[in-house]
Design a protein around this motif. Structure first.
Motif, PDB file in Angstrom:
ATOM      1  N   VAL A 139       0.858  -1.196   0.000  1.00 49.23           N
ATOM      2  CA  VAL A 139       0.000   0.000   0.000  1.00 49.23           C
ATOM      3  C   VAL A 139       0.893   1.244   0.000  1.00 49.23           C
ATOM      4  O   VAL A 139       1.783   1.360   0.836  1.00 49.23           O
ATOM      5  N   GLU A 140       0.667   2.144  -0.957  1.00 53.52           N
ATOM      6  CA  GLU A 140       1.440   3.400  -1.039  1.00 53.52           C
ATOM      7  C   GLU A 140       0.529   4.555  -0.660  1.00 53.52           C
ATOM      8  O   GLU A 140      -0.307   4.977  -1.467  1.00 53.52           O
ATOM      9  N   PRO A 141       0.663   5.087   0.557  1.00 48.79           N
ATOM     10  CA  PRO A 141      -0.218   6.177   0.975  1.00 48.79           C
ATOM     11  C   PRO A 141       0.398   7.552   0.717  1.00 48.79           C
ATOM     12  O   PRO A 141       1.496   7.842   1.175  1.00 48.79           O
ATOM     13  N   VAL A 142      -0.308   8.384  -0.015  1.00 52.77           N
ATOM     14  CA  VAL A 142       0.174   9.735  -0.303  1.00 52.77           C
ATOM     15  C   VAL A 142      -0.939  10.729   0.018  1.00 52.77           C
ATOM     16  O   VAL A 142      -2.078  10.523  -0.386  1.00 52.77           O
ATOM     17  N   MET A 143      -0.604  11.771   0.753  1.00 48.71           N
ATOM     18  CA  MET A 143      -1.526  12.899   0.894  1.00 48.71           C
ATOM     19  C   MET A 143      -1.011  13.997  -0.022  1.00 48.71           C
ATOM     20  O   MET A 143       0.188  14.277  -0.029  1.00 48.71           O
ATOM     21  N   ALA A 144      -1.904  14.611  -0.758  1.00 48.47           N
ATOM     22  CA  ALA A 144      -1.495  15.707  -1.639  1.00 48.47           C
ATOM     23  C   ALA A 144      -2.418  16.893  -1.421  1.00 48.47           C
ATOM     24  O   ALA A 144      -3.642  16.759  -1.548  1.00 48.47           O
ATOM     25  N   ALA A 145      -1.836  18.021  -1.053  1.00 43.03           N
ATOM     26  CA  ALA A 145      -2.607  19.263  -1.016  1.00 43.03           C
ATOM     27  C   ALA A 145      -2.605  19.793  -2.438  1.00 43.03           C
ATOM     28  O   ALA A 145      -1.536  20.031  -3.011  1.00 43.03           O
ATOM     29  N   THR A 146      -3.781  19.918  -3.015  1.00 44.04           N
ATOM     30  CA  THR A 146      -3.857  20.257  -4.437  1.00 44.04           C
ATOM     31  C   THR A 146      -4.964  21.274  -4.679  1.00 44.04           C
ATOM     32  O   THR A 146      -5.951  21.307  -3.947  1.00 44.04           O
ATOM     33  N   ARG A 147      -4.789  22.048  -5.735  1.00 43.72           N
ATOM     34  CA  ARG A 147      -5.816  23.026  -6.107  1.00 43.72           C
ATOM     35  C   ARG A 147      -6.506  22.641  -7.408  1.00 43.72           C
ATOM     36  O   ARG A 147      -7.338  23.384  -7.911  1.00 43.72           O
ATOM     37  N   LEU A 148      -6.143  21.477  -7.955  1.00 40.15           N
ATOM     38  CA  LEU A 148      -6.807  21.054  -9.196  1.00 40.15           C
ATOM     39  C   LEU A 148      -8.266  20.699  -8.874  1.00 40.15           C
ATOM     40  O   LEU A 148      -8.548  20.055  -7.861  1.00 40.15           O
ATOM     41  N   PRO A 149      -9.191  21.069  -9.739  1.00 36.61           N
ATOM     42  CA  PRO A 149     -10.614  20.853  -9.427  1.00 36.61           C
ATOM     43  C   PRO A 149     -11.071  19.406  -9.569  1.00 36.61           C
ATOM     44  O   PRO A 149     -12.078  19.002  -8.996  1.00 36.61           O
ATOM     45  N   ASP A 150     -10.300  18.603 -10.309  1.00 41.07           N
ATOM     46  CA  ASP A 150     -10.756  17.251 -10.639  1.00 41.07           C
ATOM     47  C   ASP A 150     -10.418  16.271  -9.506  1.00 41.07           C
ATOM     48  O   ASP A 150      -9.495  15.471  -9.607  1.00 41.07           O
TER      49      ASP A 150
ATOM     50  N   PRO B 267     -14.992  23.226  -2.593  1.00 45.30           N
ATOM     51  CA  PRO B 267     -14.998  24.468  -1.817  1.00 45.30           C
ATOM     52  C   PRO B 267     -14.158  25.583  -2.434  1.00 45.30           C
ATOM     53  O   PRO B 267     -14.179  26.730  -1.970  1.00 45.30           O
ATOM     54  N   GLY B 268     -13.379  25.257  -3.477  1.00 47.66           N
ATOM     55  CA  GLY B 268     -12.469  26.245  -4.061  1.00 47.66           C
ATOM     56  C   GLY B 268     -11.152  26.240  -3.298  1.00 47.66           C
ATOM     57  O   GLY B 268     -11.085  25.808  -2.154  1.00 47.66           O
ATOM     58  N   GLY B 269     -10.108  26.678  -3.961  1.00 50.75           N
ATOM     59  CA  GLY B 269      -8.792  26.713  -3.314  1.00 50.75           C
ATOM     60  C   GLY B 269      -8.223  25.322  -3.121  1.00 50.75           C
ATOM     61  O   GLY B 269      -8.480  24.397  -3.887  1.00 50.75           O
ATOM     62  N   THR B 270      -7.441  25.175  -2.045  1.00 49.19           N
ATOM     63  CA  THR B 270      -6.706  23.933  -1.820  1.00 49.19           C
ATOM     64  C   THR B 270      -7.547  22.933  -1.035  1.00 49.19           C
ATOM     65  O   THR B 270      -8.170  23.297  -0.041  1.00 49.19           O
ATOM     66  N   VAL B 271      -7.548  21.682  -1.477  1.00 47.14           N
ATOM     67  CA  VAL B 271      -8.140  20.594  -0.682  1.00 47.14           C
ATOM     68  C   VAL B 271      -7.057  19.546  -0.465  1.00 47.14           C
ATOM     69  O   VAL B 271      -5.998  19.569  -1.094  1.00 47.14           O
ATOM     70  N   LEU B 272      -7.360  18.619   0.457  1.00 44.46           N
ATOM     71  CA  LEU B 272      -6.404  17.558   0.750  1.00 44.46           C
ATOM     72  C   LEU B 272      -6.927  16.252   0.179  1.00 44.46           C
ATOM     73  O   LEU B 272      -8.047  15.838   0.480  1.00 44.46           O
ATOM     74  N   LEU B 273      -6.080  15.621  -0.660  1.00 41.68           N
ATOM     75  CA  LEU B 273      -6.420  14.294  -1.187  1.00 41.68           C
ATOM     76  C   LEU B 273      -5.612  13.266  -0.423  1.00 41.68           C
ATOM     77  O   LEU B 273      -4.392  13.419  -0.282  1.00 41.68           O
ATOM     78  N   LEU B 274      -6.252  12.213   0.052  1.00 41.21           N
ATOM     79  CA  LEU B 274      -5.496  11.041   0.504  1.00 41.21           C
ATOM     80  C   LEU B 274      -5.653  10.018  -0.608  1.00 41.21           C
ATOM     81  O   LEU B 274      -6.774   9.583  -0.906  1.00 41.21           O
ATOM     82  N   HIS B 275      -4.550   9.684  -1.250  1.00 38.64           N
ATOM     83  CA  HIS B 275      -4.594   8.782  -2.399  1.00 38.64           C
ATOM     84  C   HIS B 275      -3.695   7.597  -2.078  1.00 38.64           C
ATOM     85  O   HIS B 275      -2.472   7.719  -2.078  1.00 38.64           O
ATOM     86  N   ALA B 276      -4.307   6.460  -1.768  1.00 37.70           N
ATOM     87  CA  ALA B 276      -3.517   5.257  -1.487  1.00 37.70           C
ATOM     88  C   ALA B 276      -3.691   4.296  -2.660  1.00 37.70           C
ATOM     89  O   ALA B 276      -4.823   4.031  -3.088  1.00 37.70           O
ATOM     90  N   THR B 277      -2.575   3.797  -3.186  1.00 37.17           N
ATOM     91  CA  THR B 277      -2.648   2.803  -4.259  1.00 37.17           C
ATOM     92  C   THR B 277      -2.132   1.471  -3.723  1.00 37.17           C
ATOM     93  O   THR B 277      -1.391   1.434  -2.731  1.00 37.17           O
ATOM     94  N   CYS B 278      -2.523   0.404  -4.399  1.00 38.36           N
ATOM     95  CA  CYS B 278      -2.093  -0.916  -3.955  1.00 38.36           C
ATOM     96  C   CYS B 278      -2.048  -1.869  -5.138  1.00 38.36           C
ATOM     97  O   CYS B 278      -2.998  -1.939  -5.919  1.00 38.36           O
ATOM     98  N   MET B 279      -0.936  -2.568  -5.292  1.00 45.57           N
ATOM     99  CA  MET B 279      -0.815  -3.608  -6.312  1.00 45.57           C
ATOM    100  C   MET B 279      -0.853  -4.960  -5.610  1.00 45.57           C
ATOM    101  O   MET B 279      -0.164  -5.155  -4.608  1.00 45.57           O
TER     102      MET B 279
END
Ligand SMILES: Cc1cc2nc3c(=O)[nH]c(=O)nc-3n(C[C@H](O)[C@H](O)[C@H](O)COP(=O)(O)OP(=O)(O)OC[C@H]3O[C@@H](n4cnc5c(N)ncnc54)[C@H](O)[C@@H]3O)c2cc1C
Length: 467
Positions: A243-254, A264-276
């Motif tokens: 499991v690869e856990p990454v948090m990314a503060a991002t301003r991309l809308p997608d 909400p506009g501006g920066t949000v926090l993504l927790l993106h965990a991938t797993c093979m």
């Protein structure tokens, strides 16, 4: 004038001298960062093949030039562009061949890890931990360590180098591996731009292509970030290496949003965990190891779904657009959540351009590294990418990213990963002191005249020093 110097070609690739019309494109046309350096090589050789690289080194010796090297052109600080050097551009060295009996792929140094190597291997049922961003060249990536897909399981990508073909500082082409030219083999796995030679081919151990890849992605408001950081620090030591856990503060809308929820506009926090994993069920079960989110119910969106390296690479390419100026810095940190959270929030709240982002990557090393130059890693990797368009913003964004990262380095930081550094602005430790000393010995023996350009820093005395 191209392809000849004073009527003595010596080299077969295109040779462009400073002052010629094609010079500017040859100097920086393949540099990813649109913030181009004010450094000017004497000439640029677009090498035709390995023998041509050797001829280039011999030409540099004749002329009294140093030699700088470019594979994929993705170094943030444009290490390949050095004053008064012969810049040997390896862009044409992209051949690939795979040996089914050993699972070893031979790849030219300018091969793009995601765009070229990954599909080539996937067609053969194989995989390699290439960079998260698909256009990164394997040359610089592997020499400095290589933080790639499934890296928590397979280790640093350079650990999968079984041999290299190298042009030495005196222009000889040799094979280096565990039994021959073993000093070069040791250095090639972590020295990065301090490697005293030019790699013309990598021989890489590949892995079976995982049967399943899933992601688990949450979107949070920044106001919930502190609770999320504490949760991930608590769960990180228990997570399966797949499991690869990454948090990314991002301003991309997608980003994932629940039905009816607006961004909400501006920066949000993504927790993106991938797993093979070996199956969909296994991947889902491993991702469930993240446990119960303490702010579940407050998230703006949440998706668990199958994914693929291609999809993940495409998302990374979207986050790292070409043609923009980048100011980048990073830190390894062993700091606890209560120390790190306010420092991260300072960075995340300050992001103010569409593409700028900053990541927390849970690396949590659990084993001794093999004996190779690469030797600095920590519990968490923090990297910040300030991405903008106007040259007038260079000074402001550079001083911000390096000051904010220095604050992390000071309080629990253990060093940096070469891949996201710019030592013209901030030095830090990237090798253990013992490995740095050993590398200097190898460099002294292999390149006593300093022919191959080394680390680019504005403070040579501070090189590899953790303040
Ligand atoms: C958009 C983006 C995304 C990134 N994502 C990742 C990631 O996911 N994981 C990661 O680990 N890194 C990542 N990086 C960092 C990247 O791996 C490094 O910048 C790396 O140096 C790029 O390699 P390159 O060959 O493209 O760069 P170049 O600029 O061509 O090379 C950098 C330097 O490495 C040395 N070098 C390169 N090739 C050779 C060679 N063949 N022989 C001798 N010396 C050589 C030279 O000193 C050269 O100047 C990313 C960078 C960018 C721009």
């Amino acid at each position: 004038m191209t392809a000849a110097v004073d009527g003595r070609p010596g080299v077969r690739g295109r040779l462009t001298m400073r002052g010629e019309p094609a010079y500017e494109e040859a100097r920086v046309g393949r540099v990813f960062n649109a913030r181009r350096p004010d450094r000017y090589p004497a000439a640029v050789l677009e090498a035709a093949d390995a023998e041509d690289v050797a001829a280039g080194v011999r030409l540099a010796i004749e002329r009294g030039w140093t030699v700088s090297v470019r594979s994929g052109g993705h170094s943030w600080a444009a290490w390949s562009v050095r004053d008064d050097a012969l810049l040997i551009d390896l862009g044409a060295l992209r051949s690939l061949s795979y040996d089914e009996s050993t699972g070893v792929v031979a790849a030219g140094p300018a091969t793009k890890g995601g765009e070229e190597l990954a599909p080539y291997l996937a067609a053969r049922g194989r995989a390699f931990p290439g960079g998260h961003c698909p256009s990164v060249g394997i040359g610089g990536f592997l020499l400095q360590g290589g933080q790639g897909w499934n890296g928590r399981l397979n280790g640093w990508a350079c650990e999968s180098i079984v041999a290299i073909d190298v042009v030495t500082a005196d222009g000889e082409l040799v094979r280096a591996d565990a039994t021959q030219h073993a000093d070069l083999y040791w250095a090639a796995r972590g020295a990065g731009p301090g490697f005293p030679g030019i790699v013309t081919r990598f021989h890489l151990q590949t892995y079976a292509k995982p049967a399943a890849m899933w992601h688990d992605t949450w979107t949070f408001a920044l106001d919930d970030a502190e609770a999320v950081i504490h949760w991930l620090h608590a769960v990180l030591p228990t997570l399966d290496r797949r499991v690869e856990p990454v948090m990314a503060a991002t301003r991309l809308p997608d980003v994932p949003l629940h039905e009816g929820v607006t961004h909400p506009g501006g920066t949000v926090l993504l927790l993106h965990a991938t797993c093979m994993a070996d199956s969909d069920e296994e991947a889902r079960a491993l991702l469930a190891g993240l446990g119960d989110c303490p702010v579940a119910g407050r998230e703006l969106g949440h998706v668990t779904a199958p994914t693929s390296i291609e999809e993940e690479n495409a998302a990374q390419a979207g986050q790292n657009p070409e043609g923009h100026r980048y100011a980048v810095d990073c830190a390894w940190t062993d700091a606890p959540a209560e120390t790190l959270a306010p420092l991260l929030l300072d960075i995340w709240r300050g992001l103010d351009t569409e593409h700028s982002f900053s990541i927390w990557y849970g690396w949590a090393p659990t084993r001794e590294l093999p004996d190779m130059a690469f030797s600095v890693e920590g519990n968490v990797y923090v990297a910040t990418y300030l991405i903008y368009s106007d040259a007038a913003d260079d000074a402001r964004y550079r001083s911000r990213v390096h000051a904010q990262t220095a604050a992390i380095a000071r309080d629990g930081g253990v060093g940096v990963y070469l891949g996201d550094t710019d030592f013209t602005a901030r030095n830090d430790r990237f090798l253990s002191p013992a490995h740095h000393a050993r590398l200097e010995e190898i460099r002294g023996a292999r390149d006593p005249h300093g022919r191959i350009a080394s680390y680019l820093t504005s403070d040579p005395a501070g090189l590899n020093v953790h303040a």
